[in-house]
Design a protein around this motif. Sequence first.
Motif, PDB file in Angstrom:
ATOM      1  N   VAL A  35       0.796  -1.370   0.062  1.00  0.00           N
ATOM      2  CA  VAL A  35      -0.077   0.009   0.006  1.00  0.00           C
ATOM      3  C   VAL A  35       0.805   1.295   0.049  1.00  0.00           C
ATOM      4  N   HIS A  36       2.057   1.226   0.645  1.00  0.00           N
ATOM      5  CA  HIS A  36       2.936   2.454   0.549  1.00  0.00           C
ATOM      6  C   HIS A  36       3.362   2.641  -0.800  1.00  0.00           C
ATOM      7  N   GLN A  37       3.573   1.750  -1.693  1.00  0.00           N
ATOM      8  CA  GLN A  37       3.806   1.915  -3.275  1.00  0.00           C
ATOM      9  C   GLN A  37       2.969   2.658  -3.709  1.00  0.00           C
ATOM     10  N   ARG A  38       1.558   2.689  -3.590  1.00  0.00           N
ATOM     11  CA  ARG A  38       0.329   3.213  -4.211  1.00  0.00           C
ATOM     12  C   ARG A  38       0.460   4.491  -3.731  1.00  0.00           C
ATOM     13  N   VAL A  39       0.743   4.892  -2.336  1.00  0.00           N
ATOM     14  CA  VAL A  39       0.963   6.360  -1.699  1.00  0.00           C
ATOM     15  C   VAL A  39       1.888   6.899  -2.115  1.00  0.00           C
ATOM     16  N   ASP A  40       3.302   6.236  -2.599  1.00  0.00           N
ATOM     17  CA  ASP A  40       4.156   6.803  -3.050  1.00  0.00           C
ATOM     18  C   ASP A  40       3.949   7.362  -4.185  1.00  0.00           C
ATOM     19  N   ARG A  41       3.296   6.486  -5.320  1.00  0.00           N
ATOM     20  CA  ARG A  41       3.062   7.069  -6.617  1.00  0.00           C
ATOM     21  C   ARG A  41       2.164   8.175  -6.823  1.00  0.00           C
ATOM     22  N   PHE A  42       1.118   8.155  -6.051  1.00  0.00           N
ATOM     23  CA  PHE A  42       0.113   9.191  -5.640  1.00  0.00           C
ATOM     24  C   PHE A  42       0.793  10.340  -5.303  1.00  0.00           C
ATOM     25  N   LEU A  43       1.623  10.474  -4.083  1.00  0.00           N
ATOM     26  CA  LEU A  43       2.394  11.549  -3.541  1.00  0.00           C
ATOM     27  C   LEU A  43       3.309  12.235  -4.776  1.00  0.00           C
ATOM     28  N   ARG A  44       3.798  11.542  -5.517  1.00  0.00           N
ATOM     29  CA  ARG A  44       4.798  11.849  -6.473  1.00  0.00           C
ATOM     30  C   ARG A  44       4.136  12.496  -7.575  1.00  0.00           C
ATOM     31  N   LEU A  45       3.000  11.956  -8.137  1.00  0.00           N
ATOM     32  CA  LEU A  45       2.285  12.720  -9.203  1.00  0.00           C
ATOM     33  C   LEU A  45       1.601  13.998  -8.509  1.00  0.00           C
ATOM     34  N   LYS A  59     -13.753  -8.643  -9.535  1.00  0.00           N
ATOM     35  CA  LYS A  59     -14.201  -7.162  -9.593  1.00  0.00           C
ATOM     36  C   LYS A  59     -13.143  -6.463  -8.855  1.00  0.00           C
ATOM     37  N   ALA A  60     -12.626  -6.900  -7.802  1.00  0.00           N
ATOM     38  CA  ALA A  60     -11.617  -6.147  -6.946  1.00  0.00           C
ATOM     39  C   ALA A  60     -10.249  -6.004  -7.635  1.00  0.00           C
ATOM     40  N   ARG A  61      -9.880  -7.466  -8.451  1.00  0.00           N
ATOM     41  CA  ARG A  61      -8.676  -7.338  -9.063  1.00  0.00           C
ATOM     42  C   ARG A  61      -8.840  -6.502 -10.376  1.00  0.00           C
ATOM     43  N   GLU A  62      -9.826  -6.316 -11.043  1.00  0.00           N
ATOM     44  CA  GLU A  62     -10.214  -5.361 -12.198  1.00  0.00           C
ATOM     45  C   GLU A  62     -10.259  -3.965 -11.741  1.00  0.00           C
ATOM     46  N   ASP A  63     -10.611  -3.589 -10.721  1.00  0.00           N
ATOM     47  CA  ASP A  63     -10.728  -2.096 -10.078  1.00  0.00           C
ATOM     48  C   ASP A  63      -9.256  -1.831  -9.639  1.00  0.00           C
ATOM     49  N   LEU A  64      -8.397  -2.552  -9.143  1.00  0.00           N
ATOM     50  CA  LEU A  64      -6.792  -2.356  -8.972  1.00  0.00           C
ATOM     51  C   LEU A  64      -6.134  -2.137 -10.246  1.00  0.00           C
ATOM     52  N   ILE A  65      -6.537  -2.990 -11.312  1.00  0.00           N
ATOM     53  CA  ILE A  65      -5.810  -2.812 -12.477  1.00  0.00           C
ATOM     54  C   ILE A  65      -6.269  -1.387 -13.196  1.00  0.00           C
ATOM     55  N   GLN A  66      -7.627  -1.056 -12.883  1.00  0.00           N
ATOM     56  CA  GLN A  66      -7.925   0.253 -13.288  1.00  0.00           C
ATOM     57  C   GLN A  66      -7.275   1.180 -12.833  1.00  0.00           C
ATOM     58  N   SER A  67      -7.159   0.998 -11.443  1.00  0.00           N
ATOM     59  CA  SER A  67      -6.196   2.094 -10.562  1.00  0.00           C
ATOM     60  C   SER A  67      -4.742   2.275 -11.133  1.00  0.00           C
ATOM     61  N   GLU A  68      -4.289   1.294 -11.539  1.00  0.00           N
ATOM     62  CA  GLU A  68      -2.809   1.303 -11.913  1.00  0.00           C
ATOM     63  C   GLU A  68      -2.722   1.871 -13.455  1.00  0.00           C
ATOM     64  N   ARG A  69      -3.797   1.545 -14.106  1.00  0.00           N
ATOM     65  CA  ARG A  69      -3.647   2.186 -15.620  1.00  0.00           C
ATOM     66  C   ARG A  69      -3.945   3.880 -15.367  1.00  0.00           C
ATOM     67  N   LEU A  70      -5.000   4.214 -14.268  1.00  0.00           N
ATOM     68  CA  LEU A  70      -5.113   5.761 -14.269  1.00  0.00           C
ATOM     69  C   LEU A  70      -3.734   6.426 -13.715  1.00  0.00           C
ATOM     70  N   SER A  71      -2.992   5.694 -12.860  1.00  0.00           N
ATOM     71  CA  SER A  71      -1.828   6.096 -12.440  1.00  0.00           C
ATOM     72  C   SER A  71      -0.646   6.256 -13.359  1.00  0.00           C
ATOM     73  N   THR A  72      -0.593   4.996 -14.436  1.00  0.00           N
ATOM     74  CA  THR A  72       0.360   5.055 -15.634  1.00  0.00           C
ATOM     75  C   THR A  72       0.033   6.460 -16.605  1.00  0.00           C
ATOM     76  N   ILE A  73      -1.496   6.673 -16.646  1.00  0.00           N
ATOM     77  CA  ILE A  73      -1.902   7.743 -17.691  1.00  0.00           C
ATOM     78  C   ILE A  73      -1.480   8.830 -16.893  1.00  0.00           C
ATOM     79  N   GLY A  74      -1.612   9.163 -15.572  1.00  0.00           N
ATOM     80  CA  GLY A  74      -1.272  10.291 -14.925  1.00  0.00           C
ATOM     81  C   GLY A  74       0.450  10.432 -14.938  1.00  0.00           C
ATOM     82  N   ARG A  75       1.098   9.420 -14.930  1.00  0.00           N
ATOM     83  CA  ARG A  75       2.572   9.613 -14.945  1.00  0.00           C
ATOM     84  C   ARG A  75       2.931  10.161 -16.669  1.00  0.00           C
TER      85      ARG A  75
END
Length: 598
Positions: free
Chosen positions: A37-47, A351-367
């Motif tokens: 979870v800290h990696q997700r927080v880290d990616r979000f904070l950097r963005l 569904k939870a896995r798909e939501d996680l993948i979608q979240s990662e895609r949004l993070s990639t789009i943001g980067r």
Amino acid sequence: MVFAAMSAILIGVAIIVVNVQFRQHAIERQRDEFAVVHQRVDRFLRLSFDNLTGLATNVAQDPRLKASISTADRATITLALDELYANYWTDYFWLLDRDGVVMARVDRPRLWGDTLRELPVVRDALSGYSSGDIWLREGRLFQVAAAPILSSDIEVGVLLLGVDFSRILDEQFFQLSGLETALISGERLSASSVSSERRTLIQSALVQASKKDLVSESMPVVPIGVDTLKSAPHIRFDVAGEEFGGGGFALADITGQIVALGVAFRSMEIENQHYRMIQNALLLVGIGAVLASLTAAYFIARRITRPIQRLVRSSERLGDGDLDTPIKPDNNDEIGALANALDSLRISLRKAREDLIQSERLSTIGRMASSIIHDFRQPISAIYGYLDLLTMPGFPADERELHKEKLTKQIDRMIGMINELLDFARGEGRLSPEPIRLTDFLDELRITFERECQIRQIKFVTEYGWDGEVVIDARRLQRGVENIIRNAIQAVGDGGRIELRSECHREWCEIGIRDNGPGIPLEVIGTIFEPFVTYGKKEGTGLGLAVAQKVVREHGGEISVESIKGEGTNFTIRLPGSKLHPQGQIVPQTGTASENSI
């Protein structure tokens, strides 16, 4: 009766196995989910930091702000700052002079005095570049960014922006990840995305958890530094009878000092409901199976044993991560109810896995968006500047040609970045292979970088150990190799050395690019071919090496990298023997290896 009792025992054991296995899988899945979870927080904070720093940089270039500073009138400066504050979503605005003294401010309540020179972000801005930091003031956390204000390339002041951390977590991180976040300083909730009605209860529960589980020495620090392999501890706590689970991390400021302990968490109520439902279904199935075994021994035993075996296999597939195979009930009995419950759980987990993948895609789009905006800003600004010079009356003709060349170079640079993005976005492409002498192909690369190396006094050495023909798509492969050479030029700096060589073995032809730059750290080299990964570069989209790897693989080849810190980096491209000649034969050449240097 003995057979019925044995059947009942076996059914009971099967039910227990399913129950324990599912429970163990659920616990392990939660632990694995929150360990990163800290990696997700880290990616979000950097963005978030990139966005806030970019906003500060853009606002610092606002003509109204520069014009107000030039008047040296405090009332005019304050009026301009108030107008800018009304146009943007930040919570705090500070305008400082070149000595770090506040000229105008919009902050309620006031967080600092009138002299901010000693703050790290202000020192960075006074040194000429933008940066961000995390502040803990009066028990509250803030994200801040500072940018120098330049007028005719002269620094006339510093713009400092601040955003309440709770608002960032509530409006952005929760929407992207679905995780609530709380940050604790001492025994006080300094920032949180939790609603005000539950904040007091959450604070009390997390303070109790912090005395046992939230220990800064055992948690990964965000932003992530060298401890990227450290896992976040699994935190569990109850609030008003509702169970929550999450991962802990420590939040540090720009100096590396830990300012708060954080937990990103969510409610376990839905998962617990599914677990209780499965437990109840298993209990019903167990009771029914025992009664059925006692009344109709052999027939009922066979009728129940086979569905349970299939259900155990389905649960094992579920435990192994197979979320796509449906769990179909054989009958409309208790076993069928259990199968339906497990299938409902499977659908929920998928569904939870798909939501996680979608979240990662949004993070990639943001980067990706942040990278493109950042890298295009500099050439566009240069183009505007050259166009202004070229349109000035009386501008010298010789300098006009020089600036035209510079303008063309900036346009070519933007086209190159666009081509990198297009090549990467197209995925697998269709090659147009043609036979070409390997020496001719490498000489074109040498000529491409000849002028730049001469200007920067870089020694560009070519050493050809083989001069036969290869069947390749020269245009696409050349772009991939150019990306590697361009990275080498940026790495070695003025006065460095780059070697371009060729070798041939029985089944492979090799192209090597070696430099004597500072090298690539071990923790970075494993991800160097991933999209948007850059190291030690001030420009580029982060796709150069990803594009190079893709085009080499399309040729059926391999690309590898070796690097020693302080000694340099060596890239090796290997093309299979089938690409050396239309008949798959190596074409021998007479003579010895040649060496040319720029």
